[in-house]
Design a protein around this motif. Structure first.
Motif, PDB file in Angstrom:
ATOM      1  N   GLU A 237       1.057  -0.588  11.973  1.00 21.86           N
ATOM      2  CA  GLU A 237       0.530  -0.940  13.293  1.00 21.86           C
ATOM      3  C   GLU A 237       1.633  -0.898  14.349  1.00 21.86           C
ATOM      4  OE1 GLU A 237      -1.279  -4.736  12.798  1.00 21.86           O
ATOM      5  OE2 GLU A 237      -2.918  -3.995  11.532  1.00 21.86           O
TER       6      GLU A 237
ATOM      7  N   GLU B 117       0.834  -1.204   0.000  1.00 22.58           N
ATOM      8  CA  GLU B 117       0.000   0.000   0.000  1.00 22.58           C
ATOM      9  C   GLU B 117       0.869   1.255   0.000  1.00 22.58           C
ATOM     10  OE1 GLU B 117      -0.017  -2.336   2.317  1.00 22.58           O
ATOM     11  OE2 GLU B 117      -2.020  -3.186   2.583  1.00 22.58           O
TER      12      GLU B 117
ATOM     13  N   GLY C  50       0.848  -2.604   6.035  1.00 22.37           N
ATOM     14  CA  GLY C  50      -0.067  -2.490   7.164  1.00 22.37           C
ATOM     15  C   GLY C  50       0.497  -2.908   8.505  1.00 22.37           C
TER      16      GLY C  50
END
Length: 392
Positions: free
Chosen positions: A77, A68, A73
């Motif tokens: 986090e 992305e 991702g």
């Protein structure tokens, strides 16, 4: 008929090569001890641990794909959790954006936050990478001085009182490059209050905050105001080659940056982001590793500062090295560090003259020294060579 050569964009007219990069070309000789660079020590980089993480990432072919634009991702986090702990408040994943080093974050932000002619306030002496970015964006640059407590926020307040309205204020808040100082907690609060009152963005550039020696860095400026965009990276604590940096910013800023990043490079390296996530989540190992880096740099910093003060005595004033990578030295006897440099190179030592970081102040009697890439005895020899060149 000779072909007509097409012109380049006019924005290049205001840009020039970094004097530091040009100087590094002159310091490649093996007989020169370089205090000029701004590099972490490769010997302290966790090569074997990085190799293990790389092998783990490469075990799944699907992980070789694009990722992305805002970053992988799971890494976002991890970074959200780390930044939440640093700021003492929840940081959402949507407020974290991964970039190709924090310098790319600075470049993308200049396009998102600045129209041509917008006012940017920087510190003087200034981080040259920020100056290059803001000049390329066509910004109007004003500078406020730095002292032992970091940015002179009172000078910024005076600038605003005179009617200036900055769009962005840039600060290297911890262990300033090149000044070596840290913005005090009191001034952090005052800077944030000005941003809230007058509606400007603060870019808190913090690549060195984890490299403290005696006591932890103060609470980030971003803890004081929602108008702060915080930048950091793994380059100084793990390895620059990973090219993993990030920003913590309001979600609308991250979305705007995403639009520009899609046009610049689509996304960063999924592979190196997975490696970084692996290392950052191995908390016991990471703590031991960063402690070792701090210990090594702390010894070197104290050796360099001690040698400079011993050899030059009252001819210089130098910052205390409480963390980071740099020491700033001011000559009190009128020594011109630009004029001194050729003799220093002949004596086998290199540094960066203060004029390389100047915005409005001359700094012709100043220099920046980097202590990270040499052991204490080599740093002492470097200062001896510098003293001979200065005829001390």
């Amino acid at each position: 008929m000779s072909p007509i050569t097409p012109p380049l964009a006019r924005r290049l007219d205001s840009l020039q090569s970094s004097a530091i990069r040009d100087l590094l070309k002159l310091t490649a000789r093996a007989d020169i001890i370089s205090l000029a660079g701004g590099l972490p020590d490769a010997e302290l980089m966790p090569r074997d641990r990085i190799a293990t993480a790389a092998a783990a990432a490469l075990s799944d072919r699907s992980r070789l794909q694009y990722t992305e634009s805002p970053g992988w991702g799971p890494l976002r986090e991890v970074l959200a959790a780390r930044e939440s702990a640093a700021l003492g408040r929840p940081v959402l994943v949507d407020e974290v954006f991964v970039t190709h080093g924090s310098q790319q974050a600075l470049s993308l932000l200049s396009e998102v936050l600045l129209d041509p002619g917008a006012l940017v306030v920087v510190e003087d002496p200034a981080y040259v990478g920020a100056l290059q970015v803001f000049r390329a964006a066509g910004a109007r640059i004003e500078a406020v001085p730095v002292d032992a407590e970091g940015m002179r926020v009172d000078a910024l307040r005076e600038l605003i009182t005179r009617g200036e309205r900055p769009a962005v204020v840039h600060t290297v808040s911890n262990f300033h490059n090149p000044g070596g100082v840290t913005l005090s907690p009191r001034r952090r609060g005052e800077l944030a209050e000005l941003a809230d009152t007058h509606g400007f963005w603060i870019i808190e550039d913090d690549p060195y905050g984890e490299l403290w020696f005696d006591q932890p860095s103060p609470v980030p400026v971003a803890n004081y105001s929602p108008n702060v965009i915080r930048l950091s990276s793994v380059s100084k604590i793990l390895a620059p080659t990973l090219r993993v940096g990030w920003m913590v910013a309001p979600a609308q800023v991250c979305r705007a940056v995403e639009l520009l990043k899609q046009g610049a490079d689509l996304c960063g390296s999924a592979l190196t982001q997975q490696i970084a996530a692996d290392l950052l989540t191995d908390t016991d190992w990471l703590t031991t590793h960063i402690d070792a880096v701090r210990a090594a740099y702390g010894i070197r910093a104290k050796a360099l500062v001690g040698a400079v003060r011993h050899r030059f005595a009252d001819r210089v004033v130098t910052t205390d090295a409480a963390g980071g990578m740099f020491v700033w030295v001011d000559f009190t006897d009128g020594t011109d560090t630009n004029a001194l440099l050729p003799g220093a190179l002949d004596a086998g030592v290199a540094y960066v003259p203060g004029s390389a970081f100047a915005v409005t102040t001359d700094y012709s009697h100043s220099m920046r020294l980097c202590f990270t890439t040499s052991h204490a005895d080599v740093l002492t020899e470097a200062v001896d060579r510098l003293a001979r060149a200065a005829r001390v």
